[in-house]
Design an enzyme around this catalytic site. Sequence first.
Site, mmCIF file in Angstrom:
data_model
loop_
_atom_site.group_PDB
_atom_site.id
_atom_site.type_symbol
_atom_site.label_atom_id
_atom_site.label_comp_id
_atom_site.label_asym_id
_atom_site.label_seq_id
_atom_site.Cartn_x
_atom_site.Cartn_y
_atom_site.Cartn_z
ATOM 1 C CB VAL A 194 -0.901 0.011 1.266
ATOM 2 C CG1 VAL A 194 -1.714 1.287 1.359
ATOM 3 C CG2 VAL A 194 -1.806 -1.213 1.309
ATOM 4 C CB CYS A 195 2.162 3.792 -1.708
ATOM 5 S SG CYS A 195 1.570 3.911 -3.407
ATOM 6 N NE ARG A 196 0.075 10.951 -2.949
ATOM 7 C CZ ARG A 196 -0.675 11.405 -3.958
ATOM 8 N NH1 ARG A 196 -1.924 11.751 -3.757
ATOM 9 N NH2 ARG A 196 -0.158 11.533 -5.156
#
Length: 98
Positions: free
Chosen positions: A62-64
Amino acid sequence: MKEITAKELERKRDAGEKLNIIDVREDEEVEMGIIPGAKHIPLGQIPERLNELNKNEHYYMVCRSGGRSGSACDFLIQNGYNVTNMVGGMLDWEGEVE
């Protein structure tokens, strides 16, 4: 590369599935909220922290917005890890955060 939407991942979490979620955002981004139970490993630290990941486990990255987590997936796949990218990242996450 395997992908999952934020909504699909949220459904799995809500159903009680055991999930290994790795958040690769920077510290200041994570301070705004992280998926409960997720492990924080900034993208730039992934190579030196591989010992914290088990090749026999599956990880959701997961990231932005999904770009950096996609880069993390590419690197981890090349190193023999089983990973799935959460497309849309935390921008698409509507579930709870801590």
